[in-house]
Every structure is written in C-alpha cells, then in structure tokens.
Design a protein around this motif. Sequence first.
Motif, short mmCIF file in Angstrom:
data_model
loop_
_atom_site.label_atom_id
_atom_site.label_comp_id
_atom_site.label_asym_id
_atom_site.label_seq_id
_atom_site.Cartn_x
_atom_site.Cartn_y
_atom_site.Cartn_z
N ASN A 92 -75.00 76.09 6.19
CA ASN A 92 -75.08 74.84 6.95
C ASN A 92 -74.34 75.05 8.26
N HIS B 180 -74.51 68.62 7.62
CA HIS B 180 -74.54 68.38 6.18
C HIS B 180 -75.31 67.11 5.83
N ASP C 296 -72.33 61.93 8.44
CA ASP C 296 -71.15 61.92 9.30
C ASP C 296 -69.88 61.64 8.51
N GLN D 209 -67.85 65.39 8.83
CA GLN D 209 -68.67 66.57 8.61
C GLN D 209 -69.79 66.78 9.63
N ARG D 210 -69.85 66.01 10.69
CA ARG D 210 -71.00 66.05 11.59
C ARG D 210 -71.31 67.47 12.08
N ALA E 39 -69.88 70.40 10.78
CA ALA E 39 -69.24 71.31 9.83
C ALA E 39 -70.09 72.55 9.55
N ASP F 67 -70.74 75.84 6.64
CA ASP F 67 -70.52 76.47 5.33
C ASP F 67 -70.82 77.96 5.49
N VAL G 39 -63.33 67.81 -1.84
CA VAL G 39 -63.08 68.93 -0.93
C VAL G 39 -62.38 70.10 -1.60
N HIS H 160 -65.92 75.98 3.64
CA HIS H 160 -66.35 74.82 4.43
C HIS H 160 -65.32 74.65 5.54
N GLN I 138 -64.51 72.74 9.43
CA GLN I 138 -64.89 71.74 10.43
C GLN I 138 -63.71 71.39 11.30
N LEU J 276 -59.45 62.08 6.47
CA LEU J 276 -60.86 62.41 6.31
C LEU J 276 -61.76 61.18 6.23
N GLY K 217 -66.27 64.02 13.31
CA GLY K 217 -66.42 65.45 13.52
C GLY K 217 -66.48 65.80 15.00
#
Length: 241
Positions: free
Chosen positions: A34, A43, A46, A50-51, A53, A55, A143, A195, A197, A204, A209
């Motif tokens: 990702n 992902h 948002d 994670q907007r 982020a 992997d 997480v 992961h 970001q 969080l 992001g």
Amino acid sequence: MITISQESYIVPDQTESKAIAVRFPLSGQWCAANTPGHKVPSHGTDQLGQRYAYDFLQIDWNKKKGFKFYDKPAIRGLFAGVRLEEAFCWSQPIFSPFQGEVVEVRDGCRERDPVHMARDLAVLIKNALTFKADSNDDLHPVVGNHIILKGEESYALIAHARCGSIMVSQGETVKEGQPLAEVGHSGNSTAPHLHFQLMDRPQLLQAKGLPCCFKSYESYRKGEWEKVTNGIPGRRERIRA
C-alpha cells in the motif's frame, strides 16, 4: 525535486509538491503493498492518520504478481500457514526516519504464529467492525507494537513491530538512522510488514496524514538499479536502501 517512480502516478491532491522527505526506515530490498504512489487514501481511509501511509514487506520476486512473502509452496501458506521465522522480512531492523523524540511506545502485543491468511483476515475484520473512532481509547490491538516519533515537521508512526523488539523509551531522543525495533506481525496485520506514516499530531484518533517521500533509495528498472531522490515508491516497485 520529487522523483516519482515509473510505477507511480501523480496523485490527485498533488502529493508530490508537498511531501516531507525522510530517511527510508528499512534496509535491503522491499516493496510497498500500500502506497500513496498508487492511490490516496493509500489504505482506503483517512482514519488514524493513514491517508498517505505505506506498508512495506519483502516478497518472492520470482513471482510476477502478488505479494508472496515466504519461499514455501503457496498451498502450504494457504492451508497450514507460515511460521513467522519463515517470512522474509520478519525481525528485520527498523530505523528512525529522522532525528526526534519518542513520544509514545507500546510493546507486548503478541504476534499470531503461524501467519494464516484466513485467521488474520478474520482478526482484521473483527477489529474493523468493533472500532469506533469516537470511543476507542486503546489502539494497541489495531496498530500492534508501535512507536510514535516527533520530528521538526511531523510525527511518524511505526506500527506492527515484533513483540519485544522495541529498543527505545518514551522521552528518549533518537538520531536519524538509529535502530528502533524490528518488523513484526502484531495488531491488524495479514503478513509481517512495516506500516509507516507521517501525521500532524501524535494522537492517532485525531491525526491527519501528511504526504511523505524518501530522501534516497534505488529502484530496479529494466534490469538495473537506478538511484531515486525524494521518491514515492509505487505499488510492488522493487526498491532497496
């Protein structure tokens, strides 16, 4: 100057023009399952900052498609599962993307061993269905073992680390490139991976992001390694650092 990889495209919100450049947090060869170089939100959400982020995992490059992360027969991975020590990137070191301060550390989340796609997907779905952004105050099951760092321009989240591998403590100052932890399979994870970001705050549940690129790495293109500066890796692009 931001160099977008050949397997990426310019994302609709002009990520390439405002991305924060940091050190690539791993060493060796990797690919992104990702990435904002493929789509935004990377992902599909948002939530949790994670907007943009990423992997990252290591895969079998002899397989032209997919993300096979072990060298055993595929049918074994499907039915019997894969032991953590058989996954290519499990326990690989994770390095600090910048100089900063450790503002949050959580360890002790057990990893599921062996990695089993059906079971791990069930855990992910269960966590997704029970997660409520306005009431969940313990994100450890989501997480996994994680670190949040404060830098000059952003905060960084390093998630799903190997249980017991975190080497830093809250309040500690870390240097760019300093070992922090090891790649693991804790929390919402369907295979050992990192992961990573950047975000605007350490909380969080409220974080937004921030776009991120990497100062320097190499990309394997047409049989040769090419240097990339301030790049955003594409999905399944073969890179090394």
